[in-house]
Design an enzyme around this catalytic site. Structure first.
Site, PDB file in Angstrom:
ATOM      1  N   ASP A  67      46.472  39.651  27.220  1.00 52.31           N
ATOM      2  CA  ASP A  67      45.441  40.028  28.225  1.00 52.31           C
ATOM      3  C   ASP A  67      45.411  41.814  28.070  1.00 52.31           C
ATOM      4  O   ASP A  67      46.407  42.344  27.323  1.00 52.31           O
ATOM      5  CB  ASP A  67      45.954  39.715  29.484  1.00 52.31           C
ATOM      6  N   ASN A 136      53.563  35.092  41.496  1.00 56.02           N
ATOM      7  CA  ASN A 136      52.837  34.024  42.221  1.00 56.02           C
ATOM      8  C   ASN A 136      52.388  32.837  41.166  1.00 56.02           C
ATOM      9  O   ASN A 136      51.565  32.109  41.530  1.00 56.02           O
ATOM     10  CB  ASN A 136      51.584  34.625  42.855  1.00 56.02           C
ATOM     11  N   HIS A 138      51.656  33.206  38.081  1.00 61.82           N
ATOM     12  CA  HIS A 138      50.566  33.415  36.973  1.00 61.82           C
ATOM     13  C   HIS A 138      51.130  33.558  35.702  1.00 61.82           C
ATOM     14  O   HIS A 138      52.200  34.103  35.508  1.00 61.82           O
ATOM     15  CB  HIS A 138      49.614  34.766  37.307  1.00 61.82           C
ATOM     16  N   GLU A 143      45.270  34.099  37.414  1.00 54.69           N
ATOM     17  CA  GLU A 143      46.032  34.017  38.883  1.00 54.69           C
ATOM     18  C   GLU A 143      45.728  32.734  39.520  1.00 54.69           C
ATOM     19  O   GLU A 143      45.292  31.875  38.863  1.00 54.69           O
ATOM     20  CB  GLU A 143      45.187  34.943  39.631  1.00 54.69           C
TER      21      GLU A 143
HETATM   22  C1  GLP Z   1      51.486  41.020  34.164  1.00 55.93           C
HETATM   23  C2  GLP Z   1      51.349  40.310  32.941  1.00 55.93           C
HETATM   24  C3  GLP Z   1      51.980  39.010  32.541  1.00 55.93           C
HETATM   25  C4  GLP Z   1      53.454  39.176  32.982  1.00 55.93           C
HETATM   26  C5  GLP Z   1      53.519  39.363  34.405  1.00 55.93           C
HETATM   27  C6  GLP Z   1      55.119  39.709  34.954  1.00 55.93           C
HETATM   28  O1  GLP Z   1      50.783  40.391  35.181  1.00 55.93           O
HETATM   29  N1  GLP Z   1      50.018  40.144  32.637  1.00 55.93           N
HETATM   30  O2  GLP Z   1      51.854  38.492  31.223  1.00 55.93           O
HETATM   31  O3  GLP Z   1      54.148  38.025  32.725  1.00 55.93           O
HETATM   32  O4  GLP Z   1      53.002  40.872  34.608  1.00 55.93           O
HETATM   33  O5  GLP Z   1      55.378  40.827  34.775  1.00 55.93           O
HETATM   34  P1  GLP Z   1      56.876  41.646  35.025  1.00 55.93           P
HETATM   35  O6  GLP Z   1      57.684  40.863  33.673  1.00 55.93           O
HETATM   36  O7  GLP Z   1      56.868  42.958  34.791  1.00 55.93           O
HETATM   37  O8  GLP Z   1      57.413  40.971  36.130  1.00 55.93           O
END
Ligand code: GLP
Length: 260
Positions: A67, A136, A138, A143
């Site tokens: 993304d 959440n 995702h 989402e």
């Molecule tokens: C973002 C990314 C996801 C990732 C998520 C969790 O939303 N788009 O790919 O898994 O963050 O991030 P973190 O590892 O900082 O908790």
């Protein structure tokens, strides 16, 4: 789903990095799907170390990231382009021409989403997709209520996700509201997935993903339908799993079984 539970975050990261490294060594021309987020930073640091030590080369590897934020140019400090350059690409022998992320600054984001999806198909699909998980549930930026059949497209971020990612932006700067993200359908077509989750803030999402009912309210539950998913968790992220004893029994200390 193969659930590997390691004692702490460092052990989980080392286990996941070991799996990625072994896969790349056995298939030097692999197509990797890459993820961002704080969880992945130590994993990329581990891969950089292996490269510096001479045991891992990315010379033949192609990558597609999950993304990117809509509106951010690749040079923006908060972009996932910048994240990937700093976390991995600038430090290893990967060919920049073979690294792919959606262009957040594309004039037509919808067309960019289709182009990105097509580029993955043209390259023959993703062999191993790395994934983190949002609190959440995702994956990528899919989402809750994302279609479980979705393809790369524009997604509106939740307030919670924008807050969680605020730390990557300077004070007073608006966290982007939209992202271009591979869809759940895109992720499900990867030939294998490796999800890494560490820390207590991910315990509830992990329990839903692994043991909850499949549904768009928790997009990561779609992975239950994928035949080759390995989830690497530390004890804190695994804390809310009901069948924890079973996973420990099947994979003691997060190890493989004779059938792997
Ligand atoms: C973002 C990314 C996801 C990732 C998520 C969790 O939303 N788009 O790919 O898994 O963050 O991030 P973190 O590892 O900082 O908790």
């Amino acid at each position: 789903m193969k659930v590997l539970i390691l004692e702490d975050a460092a052990a989980a990261v080392a286990r996941a990095a070991g799996l990625v490294s072994a896969t790349v060594i056995s298939r030097p021309e692999i197509v990797l799907g890459l993820a961002t987020g704080g969880t992945m930073l130590p994993l990329y640091a581990d891969l950089r170390r292996r490269h510096a030590e001479g045991s891992l080369s990315f010379a033949g590897v192609t990558t597609f990231n999950l993304d990117e934020y809509v509106g951010l140019a690749p040079a923006h400090p908060g972009s996932y382009h910048t994240y990937m350059r700093e976390a991995l690409f600038d430090h290893v022998d990967i060919d920049p021409a073979r690294t792919h992320l959606p262009r957040g600054d594309a004039a037509d984001p919808r067309a960019e989403a289709q182009r990105y999806e097509q580029a993955i198909t043209d390259r023959g699909g993703i062999d191993l997709q790395l994934l983190g998980i949002g609190r959440n549930g995702h994956i990528g930026f899919n989402e809750p209520t994302s279609s479980l059949g979705s393809r790369t497209r524009i997604k509106t971020l939740t307030i919670e996700t924008r807050e969680a990612n605020r730390r990557y932006f300077t004070e007073g700067e608006e966290v982007p509201r939209y992202a271009l993200s591979m869809g759940i359908g895109t992720i499900m077509e990867a030939r294998a997935c490796l999800l890494l989750a560490t820390g207590s803030t991910k315990a509830e999402a992990c329990a839903r993903m692994i043991e909850g009912a499949i549904g768009a309210a928790c997009p990561a539950t779609a992975l239950q339908m994928h035949p080759r998913v390995t989830a690497v968790l530390d004890r804190e992220a695994a804390a809310a799993l009901e069948l924890k004893d079973y996973y420990d029994h099947v994979h003691p200390e997060g190890g493989d079984t004779v059938f792997d």
